[in-house]
Design an enzyme around this catalytic site. Structure first.
Site, PDB file in Angstrom:
ATOM      1  N   HIS A   1       5.972  -9.091   1.814  1.00 60.61           N
ATOM      2  CA  HIS A   1       5.149  -9.925   0.929  1.00 60.61           C
ATOM      3  C   HIS A   1       6.011 -11.028   0.331  1.00 60.61           C
ATOM      4  O   HIS A   1       7.171 -10.811  -0.016  1.00 60.61           O
ATOM      5  CB  HIS A   1       4.472  -9.090  -0.159  1.00 60.61           C
ATOM      6  CG  HIS A   1       5.397  -8.471  -1.161  1.00 60.61           C
ATOM      7  ND1 HIS A   1       5.780  -9.106  -2.323  1.00 60.61           N
ATOM      8  CD2 HIS A   1       6.018  -7.265  -1.181  1.00 60.61           C
ATOM      9  CE1 HIS A   1       6.577  -8.317  -3.022  1.00 60.61           C
ATOM     10  NE2 HIS A   1       6.749  -7.196  -2.350  1.00 60.61           N
TER      11      HIS A   1
ATOM     12  N   GLU B   1       0.980  -8.773  -2.758  1.00 65.19           N
ATOM     13  CA  GLU B   1       1.342  -7.363  -2.891  1.00 65.19           C
ATOM     14  C   GLU B   1       1.536  -6.998  -4.350  1.00 65.19           C
ATOM     15  O   GLU B   1       1.096  -5.937  -4.803  1.00 65.19           O
ATOM     16  CB  GLU B   1       2.619  -7.071  -2.098  1.00 65.19           C
ATOM     17  CG  GLU B   1       2.933  -5.583  -1.949  1.00 65.19           C
ATOM     18  CD  GLU B   1       3.792  -5.015  -3.076  1.00 65.19           C
ATOM     19  OE1 GLU B   1       3.962  -3.784  -3.137  1.00 65.19           O
ATOM     20  OE2 GLU B   1       4.294  -5.806  -3.904  1.00 65.19           O
ATOM     21  N   GLU B   2       2.208  -7.879  -5.098  1.00 63.12           N
ATOM     22  CA  GLU B   2       2.407  -7.614  -6.525  1.00 63.12           C
ATOM     23  C   GLU B   2       1.078  -7.662  -7.279  1.00 63.12           C
ATOM     24  O   GLU B   2       0.988  -7.186  -8.406  1.00 63.12           O
ATOM     25  CB  GLU B   2       3.379  -8.636  -7.126  1.00 63.12           C
ATOM     26  CG  GLU B   2       4.769  -8.643  -6.505  1.00 63.12           C
ATOM     27  CD  GLU B   2       5.558  -7.369  -6.756  1.00 63.12           C
ATOM     28  OE1 GLU B   2       5.036  -6.468  -7.448  1.00 63.12           O
ATOM     29  OE2 GLU B   2       6.687  -7.265  -6.253  1.00 63.12           O
TER      30      GLU B   2
ATOM     31  N   HIS C   1      12.195  -6.673 -10.341  1.00 64.44           N
ATOM     32  CA  HIS C   1      11.174  -7.333 -11.166  1.00 64.44           C
ATOM     33  C   HIS C   1      11.773  -8.046 -12.381  1.00 64.44           C
ATOM     34  O   HIS C   1      11.169  -8.063 -13.458  1.00 64.44           O
ATOM     35  CB  HIS C   1      10.111  -6.327 -11.623  1.00 64.44           C
ATOM     36  CG  HIS C   1       9.128  -5.984 -10.548  1.00 64.44           C
ATOM     37  ND1 HIS C   1       8.028  -5.176 -10.767  1.00 64.44           N
ATOM     38  CD2 HIS C   1       9.068  -6.330  -9.232  1.00 64.44           C
ATOM     39  CE1 HIS C   1       7.343  -5.042  -9.645  1.00 64.44           C
ATOM     40  NE2 HIS C   1       7.960  -5.737  -8.701  1.00 64.44           N
TER      41      HIS C   1
ATOM     42  N   GLU D   1      10.179  -3.258   1.929  1.00 69.22           N
ATOM     43  CA  GLU D   1       9.982  -3.345   0.485  1.00 69.22           C
ATOM     44  C   GLU D   1      11.313  -3.262  -0.243  1.00 69.22           C
ATOM     45  O   GLU D   1      12.372  -3.163   0.376  1.00 69.22           O
ATOM     46  CB  GLU D   1       9.057  -2.220   0.010  1.00 69.22           C
ATOM     47  CG  GLU D   1       7.637  -2.674  -0.269  1.00 69.22           C
ATOM     48  CD  GLU D   1       7.527  -3.665  -1.411  1.00 69.22           C
ATOM     49  OE1 GLU D   1       8.525  -3.904  -2.126  1.00 69.22           O
ATOM     50  OE2 GLU D   1       6.439  -4.217  -1.601  1.00 69.22           O
TER      51      GLU D   1
ATOM     52  N   ASP E   1      12.798  -8.341  -3.641  1.00 66.98           N
ATOM     53  CA  ASP E   1      11.402  -7.900  -3.656  1.00 66.98           C
ATOM     54  C   ASP E   1      10.478  -9.110  -3.625  1.00 66.98           C
ATOM     55  O   ASP E   1      10.060  -9.594  -4.671  1.00 66.98           O
ATOM     56  CB  ASP E   1      11.149  -7.055  -4.906  1.00 66.98           C
ATOM     57  CG  ASP E   1       9.757  -6.461  -4.941  1.00 66.98           C
ATOM     58  OD1 ASP E   1       9.166  -6.286  -3.860  1.00 66.98           O
ATOM     59  OD2 ASP E   1       9.263  -6.188  -6.046  1.00 66.98           O
TER      60      ASP E   1
END
Length: 884
Positions: free
Chosen positions: A177, A223-224, A326, A250, A189
């Site tokens: 993603h 995706e998030e 994140h 991922e 990520d």
């Protein structure tokens, strides 16, 4: 006559004492007690395992040498890590890419299509390449977190299909993603995953080798946004029907080795190809069971392909250095070239193994059912077998361990009766259990004292503290318990050697019981107790058969050798677990005492790791000296922790960050009565406490925190605590803080319009129209005695969330990536005849996650006060509650 004498002889025979034994037997009995008994032997044992542990840590960090653009001519067909890194640089330079933002929907898509076009221009003529950019809208239930219904509009995918010129019926799906989390550049990520796929796309298309099957490269853009774009592809795109298996890339960390942590749920041939193809395996079915248990707060597109596409596949993730996950630190600087090279080599080899093989089109392989037990040994090779073979191996190991115990019992028969041997083995089991409980109690007590002193999470930025704070107490408390009880047992048994083997047999029985439970319940993590059942038992049987006369240093080295494989594999797994869970403690919620959690985790892990080794203290003279040294090390460490700043838990070092996390919403809250009048209105900053130190660590640097109040009472009185939760996470992120403050700047209000209401007997129907920003949470809670029967969101029964004040709750997560329109839906309520007045609470949480509305000037000024060792995920939000 002979038979009677025989009976009489058995009736009157007494056990011969050691003093009455023949001279040769007494000599043999004494030799049995000639054991390594100097203090240096125990010191050697501890030093040996410390050295082995450090060696595993160093080995775990080893990465392959990267191939660069300058040297790729020397390595034709190889993955080029430097080119992949350049892709990460270009993608992360765009900035955070939230679904619905210009950065994600335009700039990121432009970068991907440009890069793919370049690969298509240089592709070999043997390949047919199709590029498709799609938008999807839909809805699906998701039993993730507290459960929600996920509704999406116009989320975007960039899809490439590569195949031979002839038609093919089967495809392999590679997925990553390109969107990112709030305020994160998304380097690992999942920019790195997309970079790996882009480089694999280039290598595959430039090779003249004709593919047997097609490859679909899915670069998904939401995706998030909770797995929306992958759902759009697998349920709506025409290429999805040909997909037979998938590889998902991922990250929950950055750099290091990619972990194969989910496989299946069927088609074990995929794992066979992985084991045979990849040069650097790293896989564990233990990780899969941990992830599926919900302990790790996260999910991946693997769930979507498995549940909505009914496809089996493999799920990979970078799990090391979860501190940057994140956050703004998830950039290219955290991704070593060696990590990209390793992952690229593995995924390229796996992709080629699948598309050049026959399994993808083999109906027998596709119809194979059943889960696999799999794990790697130090990254050298993968051991994998079906569940039924694992159960057979486990049962056979239990039988072997039982025979090992029998040999020890037979060896001791001259000194002690069989029933007494078994009685003392049972006592030893009790002592071991007490030592485990005592160690856990001691570590818990230490953690609670540190909590009281405000010196918690020192290990967060400096994991070495764990050794001094919790490993040392686990070792010396266990030693003290075994030594104290063992000294009394030794007087009754009369032989330290026999007592040592009794404790080893006790450990064997404990591990045999655990392994039997794993067999009984079909647990794939049963390979862990298998190590502790099989290898010590085999070592003991071999010793009885060939090395029974070993004494002193030779005996000690043999014992350590027979335990080494079990220790190495268990420590290797424990290390991976710690790399994962230590950073998670920084985002697991302020309601959890992470100090106590980590203390008990370390105690349990090292009670396991020192099993079979711990009884050596029974045959060591002056073992108390070593125990005193370990206690001294612990006390010195405690003093340093309390008296120096070395125990500060966080770090803002860009090269090695371990920041404290905050999620802060500049919020406006409004509650309305049934007649439409205001019941409450307030504005301020809503802090989601992500670890146990929040928000008190900020009191000296952010003045507004002095006015902070906990929100526990709000959660009791108001639906979803009366705060704008982005996702349904109230069960583990219920501890939050409210700081009254200035009103946020909200240019797009979130509103609810009741289009229609009808009532017929006990059925009430509502139709709503919702307007607001591109991310909205819709929370419904029928009154007590009222039930939500159905709605227009999905045809199936609405997915219910956790109960609140004996009332049902339902959460709809709505996201629109482009061309947004008001969201309209209807519900049907079953109302009892006695229901008077309102029957439904409905709340709307509008979220501004990107763009000019994300932060006002006042909000930016507030955030500027936060120190460098913090990271903040800020957004502007509103919460409105109606009673209908």
């Amino acid at each position: 006559m002979f038979q009677k004498d025989g009976v009489r002889l058995r009736q009157h025979t007494k056990r011969t004492s050691s003093a009455e034994l023949p001279y040769e037997n007494r000599i043999a009995s004494r030799k049995q007690d000639v054991l390594p008994n100097d203090t240096q032997h125990l010191l050697f044992v501890l030093t040996y395992f410390l050295f082995v542990s450090f060696a595993i840590i160093v080995l775990e960090r080893n990465l392959p040498d990267p191939v660069t653009i300058d040297t790729e001519g020397l390595h034709p067909g190889r993955f080029v890590a430097e080119r992949a890194r350049n892709h990460v640089v270009n993608l992360t330079s765009i900035g955070p890419r939230i679904a619905g933002s210009y950065e994600n929907e335009v700039l990121a898509v432009r970068f991907l299509t440009t890069t793919i076009d370049n690969a298509m221009r240089t592709a070999h003529e043997n390949h047919k390449i199709l590029l498709n950019i799609t938008k999807h809208s839909g809805a699906f239930p998701l039993k993730f977190l507290d459960g929600m219904t996920n509704v999406y509009r116009n989320v975007q995918n960039v899809i490439v299909k590569v195949g031979p010129r002839r038609p093919t019926m089967h495809s392999l799906l590679l997925n990553c993603h390109f969107d990112s989390f709030l305020e994160s550049p998304g380097g690992s990520d999942d920019g790195a995953g997309c970079a790996v796929m882009l480089e694999i796309l280039r290598i595959i298309t430039q090779s003249p080798k004709i593919l047997k099957h097609s490859i679909v490269f899915l670069f998904n853009g939401a995706e998030e946004n909770i797995l929306q774009a992958s759902h759009g592809f697998i349920t709506q795109h025409p290429w999805a029907k040909d997909v037979r298996t998938f590889i998902n890339l991922e990250a929950c960390g950055a750099g290091g080795r990619e972990l194969l942590f989910q496989a299946g749920p069927h088609n074990p041939w995929i794992l066979e190809v992985y084991a045979k193809s990849v040069p650097y395996p790293y896989a564990s079915s233990l990780a899969q069971e941990i992830f599926e248990s919900g302990i790790v707060p996260g999910d991946t597109d693997f769930r979507i392909f498995r549940d909505f596409g009914n496809i089996s596949g493999l799920d990979f993730a970078w799990s090391k250095n979860g501190y940057v996950y994140h956050t703004k630190f998830d950039n290219v600087d955290q991704i070593p070239l060696g990590a990209l090279q390793r992952t690229g080599d593995n995924i390229l080899a796996l992709t080629q193994g699948i598309v050049f093989g026959d399994d993808l089109s083999d109906p027998d392989a596709q119809e194979t059912r059943g889960s696999l037990v799999f794990f790697d040994f130090l990254g050298a090779f993968v051991i994998r077998w079906p569940q039924y073979i694992a159960s057979t191996v486990n049962i056979a190991s239990i039988i072997i361990a039982g025979y090992s115990i029998h040999l020890n019992m037979q060896s001791a028969r001259r000194n002690i009766k069989k029933w007494m041997y078994m009685r003392h083995v049972l006592i030893c089991i009790g002592v071991i259990m007490v030592s485990w409980l005592a160690s856990m109690f001691a570590c818990t007590l230490i953690a609670l004292v540190l909590t009281k002193l405000g010196k918690v999470m020192s290990w967060y930025a400096r994991p070495a503290w764990l050794f001094f704070l919790y490993v040392c107490p686990t070792i010396f408390v266990s030693m003290i318990v075994v030594l104290q009880v063992g000294s009394r047992q030794k007087k009754e048994i009369g032989s330290a050697w026999i007592l040592y083997h009794m404790y080893c047999d006790a450990y064997s029985l404990i591990w045999m019981s655990i392994l039997f439970v794993c067999v009984l319940f079909g647990l794939r993590s049963g390979f862990i107790p298998l190590h502790w059942v099989l290898f010590p038992a085999v070592g003991n049987i071999v010793r009885h058969s060939f090395f029974s006369k070993l004494r002193d240093w030779k005996w000690l080295c043999y014992q350590l050798g027979s335990l080494s494989l079990s220790y190495i594999q268990s420590f290797y797994l424990a290390l991976g677990a710690l790399y994962l869970f230590i950073p998670i403690m920084g985002r697991s919620g302020g309601s959890i005492n992470s100090e106590v959690v980590i203390a008990n985790m370390l105690s349990i892990l090292f009670c396991q790791l020192i099993c079979f080794t711990l009884p050596i203290v029974l045959v060591i003279k002056n073992a108390e000296r070593i125990i005193s040294v370990i206690v001294g090390i612990f006390l010195i460490a405690i003093a340093v922790l309390i008296l120096t700043p070395l125990g500060f838990p966080y770090s803002g070092d860009p090269l090695s960050p371990a920041p404290q996390r905050f999620m802060i919403a500049h919020s406006q809250r409004q509650y309305y009565n049934a007649d439409g009048s205001d019941r409450y209105s307030g504005t301020g900053y809503w802090l989601v406490d992500l670890d146990m130190n929040s928000p008190q660590t900020l009191e000296s640097v952010v003045p507004e925190v002095a006015a902070a109040t906990p929100t526990v009472r709000d959660c009791e009185k108001e639906l979803y605590c009366g705060f704008p939760y982005l996702l349904p996470v109230t069960t583990f992120l219920w501890k939050t803080t409210w700081i009254p403050g200035p009103a946020p700047l909200i240019n797009i209000p979130t509103n609810l319009e009741v289009i229609s209401k009808s009532a017929k007997q006990h059925i009430v129907n509502y139709t709503f129209n919702v307007t607001g920003p591109d991310h909205i949470g819709i929370i419904l809670s029928p009154y007590k005695g009222v039930h939500l029967e159905k709605w227009s969101v999905l045809d199936e029964k609405p997915l219910q969330g956790p109960m609140w004040n004996d009332r049902e709750t339902y959460f709809i997560y709505y996201a629109c990536a482009s061309d947004c329109v008001p969201y309209t839906f209807s519900i049907e309520l079953n109302v009892s005849a006695v229901q008077k007045g309102p029957c439904l609470s409905i709340a709307l949480a509008g979220h501004f996650l990107h763009g000019e509305h994300q932060r006002s000037l006042r909000f930016k000024k507030f955030l500027a006060q936060f120190p460098s060792w913090t990271v903040v995920a800020p957004w502007t939000a509103s919460y409105k509650l109606w009673e209908l």
